[in-house]
Enzyme design. Structure first.
Site, PDB file in Angstrom:
ATOM      1  CG  ASP A   1     -29.606  30.120  21.316  1.00 15.51           C
ATOM      2  OD1 ASP A   1     -30.294  30.865  21.339  1.00 15.51           O
ATOM      3  OD2 ASP A   1     -29.288  29.464  22.394  1.00 15.51           O
ATOM      4  CB  SER A   2     -28.147  33.930  23.481  1.00 15.00           C
ATOM      5  OG  SER A   2     -28.953  32.952  24.024  1.00 15.00           O
TER       6      SER A   2
ATOM      7  CB  CYS B   1     -32.259  32.475  19.650  1.00 16.37           C
ATOM      8  SG  CYS B   1     -32.608  33.775  20.947  1.00 16.37           S
ATOM      9  CG  ASN B   2     -38.428  30.475  21.433  1.00 12.02           C
ATOM     10  OD1 ASN B   2     -39.437  30.317  21.136  1.00 12.02           O
ATOM     11  ND2 ASN B   2     -37.412  29.654  21.686  1.00 12.02           N
ATOM     12  CB  THR B   3     -34.783  36.025  22.891  1.00  9.12           C
ATOM     13  OG1 THR B   3     -35.121  35.168  24.043  1.00  9.12           O
ATOM     14  CG2 THR B   3     -34.854  37.521  23.633  1.00  9.12           C
TER      15      THR B   3
ATOM     16  CB  CYS C   1     -36.248  29.875  26.212  1.00 12.00           C
ATOM     17  SG  CYS C   1     -34.473  29.893  26.285  1.00 12.00           S
ATOM     18  CB  THR C   2     -33.649  27.013  21.958  1.00 15.03           C
ATOM     19  OG1 THR C   2     -32.922  28.008  22.072  1.00 15.03           O
ATOM     20  CG2 THR C   2     -34.592  27.210  20.632  1.00 15.03           C
TER      21      THR C   2
HETATM   22  N1  DGL Z   1     -32.155  30.470  23.775  1.00 17.15           N
HETATM   23  C1  DGL Z   1     -32.695  31.757  23.627  1.00 17.15           C
HETATM   24  C2  DGL Z   1     -34.177  31.796  23.297  1.00 17.15           C
HETATM   25  O1  DGL Z   1     -34.652  30.832  22.774  1.00 17.15           O
HETATM   26  C3  DGL Z   1     -32.277  32.168  24.964  1.00 17.15           C
HETATM   27  C4  DGL Z   1     -32.388  33.681  25.017  1.00 17.15           C
HETATM   28  C5  DGL Z   1     -31.598  34.391  26.301  1.00 17.15           C
HETATM   29  O2  DGL Z   1     -30.291  34.051  25.947  1.00 17.15           O
HETATM   30  O3  DGL Z   1     -31.956  34.992  27.114  1.00 17.15           O
HETATM   31  O4  DGL Z   1     -34.916  32.539  23.739  1.00 17.15           O
END
Ligand code: DGL
Length: 259
Positions: free
Chosen positions: A10-11, A73-75, A183-184
């Site tokens: 994830d980010s 991560c959804n993004t 978003c996670t």
């Molecule tokens: N956890 C990421 C998601 O699910 C966060 C994305 C981001 O860093 O903006 O989208």
């Protein structure tokens, strides 16, 4: 292959909300978690940059012999998973806003979705939203600054509560009875949301469903761990480990640079 780790990225710390479900459903599996916090938030990156980061992390996880990768991560899922599947041979499981269950359960016919700009503007999100949101009004709202604030340790703050109020109030006024956390990072906001939202609003995330999908893929591909010992998890951050240490013990976190 069975005992090889499952890679999760994830980010930032958001994917830990999904990892929690994975570890509880698959306790014998080993996991490698990467918080790509040197590049957070992904929501502010261009689709091209999100794909580059996702490929870079995937290559690194493959070098660690991962047998499956969870894009937590959804993004990153909505912008990069198609490319990752086309260019790598191991299986991927991603996460997308849980529009389908919310659309099936809504009584008012109005569903709110809180997600990053990167997710809301992606082609995959629109495909899912038009496939499953039929006959339902989907109110999309960018959770601007939420990831940034969580990553900088401002999870419990007055500012966070005010921001969430301002994002959800218009949805309530429009009649939404479900709020999809797209978003996670956002499941960590559930305690605040539960406090500020009217009781009839159902908060939906799909971490449990994604963990079950990982279990199905492991079974179908005969990749499940055969060990009867509890698995271990190693955590890596590409930036500083300060935020991660609020969630995980210092002995388990390793800082590294994956450029
Ligand atoms: N956890 C990421 C998601 O699910 C966060 C994305 C981001 O860093 O903006 O989208």
């Amino acid at each position: 292959m069975g005992n090889h780790p499952i890679g999760v990225f994830d980010s930032g710390v958001g994917g830990l909300s999904l990892l929690r479900e994975l570890r509880s459903l698959l306790p014998y599996e080993n996991f490698i978690y990467i918080s790509d916090n040197a590049f957070t938030p992904y929501g502010a990156l261009t689709p091209k940059n999100i794909r580059e980061r996702s490929q870079t992390l995937t290559h690194w996880l493959c070098e660690q012999s991962c047998k499956l990768i969870v894009v937590a991560c959804n993004t990153a899922t909505t912008n990069a998973i198609e490319l990752l599947r086309e260019t790598n041979s191991i299986p991927f499981v991603g996460i997308e806003p849980a529009i389908k269950p919310a659309a099936l359960q809504t009584k008012t016919g109005v569903v709110g979705v809180l997600a990053t700009k990167g997710t809301l503007s992606s082609g995959l999100f629109h495909k899912t939203s038009s496939a499953f949101g039929l006959g339902v009004r989907i109110l999309e709202k960018e959770g601007k600054d939420l990831v940034k604030m969580i990553e900088s340790g401002m999870l419990q703050s007055e500012e966070m509560e005010q921001l969430l109020q301002s994002y959800t109030q218009p949805m309530i006024e429009e009649g939404a009875d479900h709020l999809v956390l797209g978003c996670t990072h956002y499941p960590f906001l559930t305690p605040i949301l539960t406090r500020i939202l009217p009781q009839h609003i159902k908060i939906v995330d799909c971490n449990g469903a994604v963990a079950k999908q990982v279990e199905r893929v492991l079974n179908n591909k005969e990749l499940g761990c055969e060990s009867q010992h509890f698995g271990n998890t190693t955590y890596f951050c590409t930036g500083g480990s300060q935020t991660m240490l609020q969630f995980v013990s210092p002995n388990d976190v390793i800082e590294l640079s994956i450029q």
